[in-house]
Each structure stands twice: as structure tokens, then as C-alpha cells.
Design a protein around this motif. Sequence first.
Motif, PDB file in Angstrom:
ATOM      1  N   THR A  99       0.848  -1.187   0.000  1.00  9.18           N
ATOM      2  CA  THR A  99       0.000   0.000   0.000  1.00  9.18           C
ATOM      3  C   THR A  99       0.880   1.232   0.000  1.00  9.18           C
ATOM      4  OG1 THR A  99      -1.756  -1.144   1.199  1.00  9.18           O
ATOM      5  CG2 THR A  99      -1.803   1.255   1.271  1.00  9.18           C
ATOM      6  N   GLN A 100       0.477   2.230  -0.765  1.00  6.22           N
ATOM      7  CA  GLN A 100       1.261   3.478  -0.813  1.00  6.22           C
ATOM      8  C   GLN A 100       1.439   4.047   0.580  1.00  6.22           C
ATOM      9  OE1 GLN A 100      -1.227   5.103  -4.283  1.00  6.22           O
ATOM     10  NE2 GLN A 100       0.533   6.457  -4.124  1.00  6.22           N
ATOM     11  N   PRO A 101       2.641   4.481   0.903  1.00  5.55           N
ATOM     12  CA  PRO A 101       2.898   5.072   2.225  1.00  5.55           C
ATOM     13  C   PRO A 101       2.459   6.537   2.281  1.00  5.55           C
ATOM     14  CG  PRO A 101       4.908   5.070   0.939  1.00  5.55           C
ATOM     15  CD  PRO A 101       3.867   4.358   0.108  1.00  5.55           C
ATOM     16  N   ASP A 102       2.263   7.033   3.492  1.00  2.00           N
ATOM     17  CA  ASP A 102       1.928   8.451   3.672  1.00  2.00           C
ATOM     18  C   ASP A 102       3.118   9.342   3.332  1.00  2.00           C
ATOM     19  OD1 ASP A 102      -0.686   7.948   4.498  1.00  2.00           O
ATOM     20  OD2 ASP A 102      -0.079   7.731   6.589  1.00  2.00           O
ATOM     21  N   ILE A 103       4.329   8.841   3.595  1.00  2.00           N
ATOM     22  CA  ILE A 103       5.558   9.604   3.344  1.00  2.00           C
ATOM     23  C   ILE A 103       6.524   8.704   2.573  1.00  2.00           C
ATOM     24  CG2 ILE A 103       7.530  10.763   4.413  1.00  2.00           C
ATOM     25  CD1 ILE A 103       5.697  11.293   6.831  1.00  2.00           C
ATOM     26  N   ALA A 104       7.121   9.229   1.509  1.00  2.00           N
ATOM     27  CA  ALA A 104       8.081   8.461   0.711  1.00  2.00           C
ATOM     28  C   ALA A 104       9.365   8.250   1.507  1.00  2.00           C
ATOM     29  CB  ALA A 104       8.389   9.189  -0.595  1.00  2.00           C
ATOM     30  N   GLN A 105       9.954   7.078   1.373  1.00  2.00           N
ATOM     31  CA  GLN A 105      11.244   6.812   2.003  1.00  2.00           C
ATOM     32  C   GLN A 105      12.330   7.557   1.241  1.00  2.00           C
ATOM     33  OE1 GLN A 105      11.750   2.568   1.994  1.00  2.00           O
ATOM     34  NE2 GLN A 105      10.715   2.357   3.956  1.00  2.00           N
ATOM     35  N   PHE A 106      13.342   8.006   1.974  1.00  2.00           N
ATOM     36  CA  PHE A 106      14.452   8.699   1.338  1.00  2.00           C
ATOM     37  C   PHE A 106      15.151   7.771   0.364  1.00  2.00           C
ATOM     38  CE2 PHE A 106      18.965   9.627   1.025  1.00  2.00           C
ATOM     39  CZ  PHE A 106      18.914  10.925   0.569  1.00  2.00           C
ATOM     40  N   ASN A 107      15.500   8.314  -0.814  1.00  2.00           N
ATOM     41  CA  ASN A 107      16.338   7.594  -1.768  1.00  2.00           C
ATOM     42  C   ASN A 107      17.275   8.615  -2.395  1.00  2.00           C
ATOM     43  OD1 ASN A 107      14.901   8.107  -4.688  1.00  2.00           O
ATOM     44  ND2 ASN A 107      13.399   7.978  -3.047  1.00  2.00           N
ATOM     45  N   THR A 108      18.481   8.206  -2.671  1.00  2.00           N
ATOM     46  CA  THR A 108      19.582   9.098  -2.996  1.00  2.00           C
ATOM     47  C   THR A 108      19.258  10.200  -3.993  1.00  2.00           C
ATOM     48  OG1 THR A 108      21.111   7.305  -2.515  1.00  2.00           O
ATOM     49  CG2 THR A 108      21.996   9.190  -3.711  1.00  2.00           C
ATOM     50  N   LEU A 109      18.706   9.883  -5.129  1.00  2.00           N
ATOM     51  CA  LEU A 109      18.438  10.909  -6.141  1.00  2.00           C
ATOM     52  C   LEU A 109      16.986  11.388  -6.144  1.00  2.00           C
ATOM     53  CD1 LEU A 109      20.574   9.439  -9.050  1.00  2.00           C
ATOM     54  CD2 LEU A 109      21.159  11.309  -7.495  1.00  2.00           C
ATOM     55  N   GLY A 110      16.154  10.797  -5.296  1.00  2.00           N
ATOM     56  CA  GLY A 110      14.768  11.239  -5.193  1.00  2.00           C
ATOM     57  C   GLY A 110      13.869  10.767  -6.316  1.00  2.00           C
ATOM     58  N   TYR A 111      14.312   9.780  -7.088  1.00  2.00           N
ATOM     59  CA  TYR A 111      13.506   9.299  -8.208  1.00  2.00           C
ATOM     60  C   TYR A 111      12.310   8.476  -7.754  1.00  2.00           C
ATOM     61  CZ  TYR A 111      17.329  10.687 -11.270  1.00  2.00           C
ATOM     62  OH  TYR A 111      18.267  11.408 -11.938  1.00  2.00           O
ATOM     63  N   ARG A 112      12.442   7.814  -6.637  1.00  2.00           N
ATOM     64  CA  ARG A 112      11.371   6.927  -6.175  1.00  2.00           C
ATOM     65  C   ARG A 112      10.443   7.688  -5.241  1.00  2.00           C
ATOM     66  NH1 ARG A 112      11.080   2.485  -1.887  1.00  2.00           N
ATOM     67  NH2 ARG A 112       9.138   1.491  -2.496  1.00  2.00           N
ATOM     68  N   PHE A 113       9.402   8.240  -5.801  1.00  2.00           N
ATOM     69  CA  PHE A 113       8.391   8.914  -4.992  1.00  2.00           C
ATOM     70  C   PHE A 113       7.110   8.113  -5.109  1.00  2.00           C
ATOM     71  CE2 PHE A 113       4.845  11.674  -4.233  1.00  2.00           C
ATOM     72  CZ  PHE A 113       5.205  12.275  -3.028  1.00  2.00           C
ATOM     73  N   ASP A 114       6.697   7.491  -4.016  1.00  2.00           N
ATOM     74  CA  ASP A 114       5.505   6.647  -4.056  1.00  2.00           C
ATOM     75  C   ASP A 114       4.489   7.014  -2.977  1.00  2.00           C
ATOM     76  OD1 ASP A 114       6.948   5.808  -1.859  1.00  2.00           O
ATOM     77  OD2 ASP A 114       6.895   3.685  -2.382  1.00  2.00           O
ATOM     78  N   ALA A 115       4.647   8.167  -2.356  1.00  2.00           N
ATOM     79  CA  ALA A 115       3.766   8.557  -1.262  1.00  2.00           C
ATOM     80  C   ALA A 115       2.398   9.027  -1.769  1.00  2.00           C
ATOM     81  CB  ALA A 115       4.412   9.685  -0.452  1.00  2.00           C
ATOM     82  N   VAL A 116       1.429   8.980  -0.872  1.00  5.18           N
ATOM     83  CA  VAL A 116       0.095   9.500  -1.153  1.00  5.18           C
ATOM     84  C   VAL A 116       0.196  11.013  -1.267  1.00  5.18           C
ATOM     85  CG1 VAL A 116      -2.231   9.753  -0.207  1.00  5.18           C
ATOM     86  CG2 VAL A 116      -1.017   7.595   0.061  1.00  5.18           C
ATOM     87  N   VAL A 117      -0.382  11.561  -2.328  1.00  4.17           N
ATOM     88  CA  VAL A 117      -0.323  13.008  -2.569  1.00  4.17           C
ATOM     89  C   VAL A 117      -1.581  13.664  -2.013  1.00  4.17           C
ATOM     90  CG1 VAL A 117      -0.212  14.762  -4.367  1.00  4.17           C
ATOM     91  CG2 VAL A 117       1.082  12.648  -4.621  1.00  4.17           C
ATOM     92  N   LYS A 118      -1.414  14.809  -1.349  1.00  6.12           N
ATOM     93  CA  LYS A 118      -2.536  15.577  -0.804  1.00  6.12           C
ATOM     94  C   LYS A 118      -2.916  16.673  -1.786  1.00  6.12           C
ATOM     95  CE  LYS A 118      -1.188  14.636   3.901  1.00  6.12           C
ATOM     96  NZ  LYS A 118      -0.870  15.130   5.220  1.00  6.12           N
TER      97      LYS A 118
END
Length: 100
Positions: free
Chosen positions: A75-94
Motif C-alpha cells: 500500500t502506498q505510504p503516507d511519506i516516501a522513504q528517502f532515496n539518494t536521487l529522489g527518483y522513487r516517490f511513491d507517497a500518497v499526494v494531498k
Amino acid sequence: MLPAGSRVRLTGRSWSAAGRIRHVDVSTDGGATWRRARPVGPSIDGAWQRWELDWRPAAGSHVLQARATDVRGNTQPDIAQFNTLGYRFDAVVKVPVTAA
């Protein structure tokens, strides 16, 4: 701005790299409560899943959110986990909206 008290159809698309979408939940109150959206069309591996939900907004400010759960239980997380270049953004958007 949305018309208060009128039926509004919220629509969207969700995707998971891990498999087909099992379901999508939508919140119209900033995550306090969630409702199951209706899938539109088939759920196919590697494809976006369309969905929709009817809503009658009361006058005032609202925060819309949608979160998907795939067939593996991710399930999509409320906050994206840190990743080095920021390419992986999978958080729920408000998405803030106003109805009047």
C-alpha cells in the motif's frame, strides 16, 4: 472550486511496480476516513488502473488523497522513504480543494 452539495465524480489512475492493483481507497478529509473507489476497466500487470468515486462535498476546504494497494499487499505510504536521487516517490499526494 467545486460546487458544494452537488455530486462530483473523482477520477484517477493508480499503478504499482509490484503487480496489479487490488483496490484504491480515497479520502476527502485529509486521511481521517477512507472509502473504496470503483475500478474502471480491468486490472492488468504493468498497467495503470483507472478508478472513480462519487462525492458530495460540503462547503469549505477539503484535502483529497488516493492510495492504492496491489495484489501483493503493498500500500502506498503516507511519506516516501528517502532515496539518494529522489527518483522513487511513491507517497500518497494531498490535493487541497474548496467547495462553495
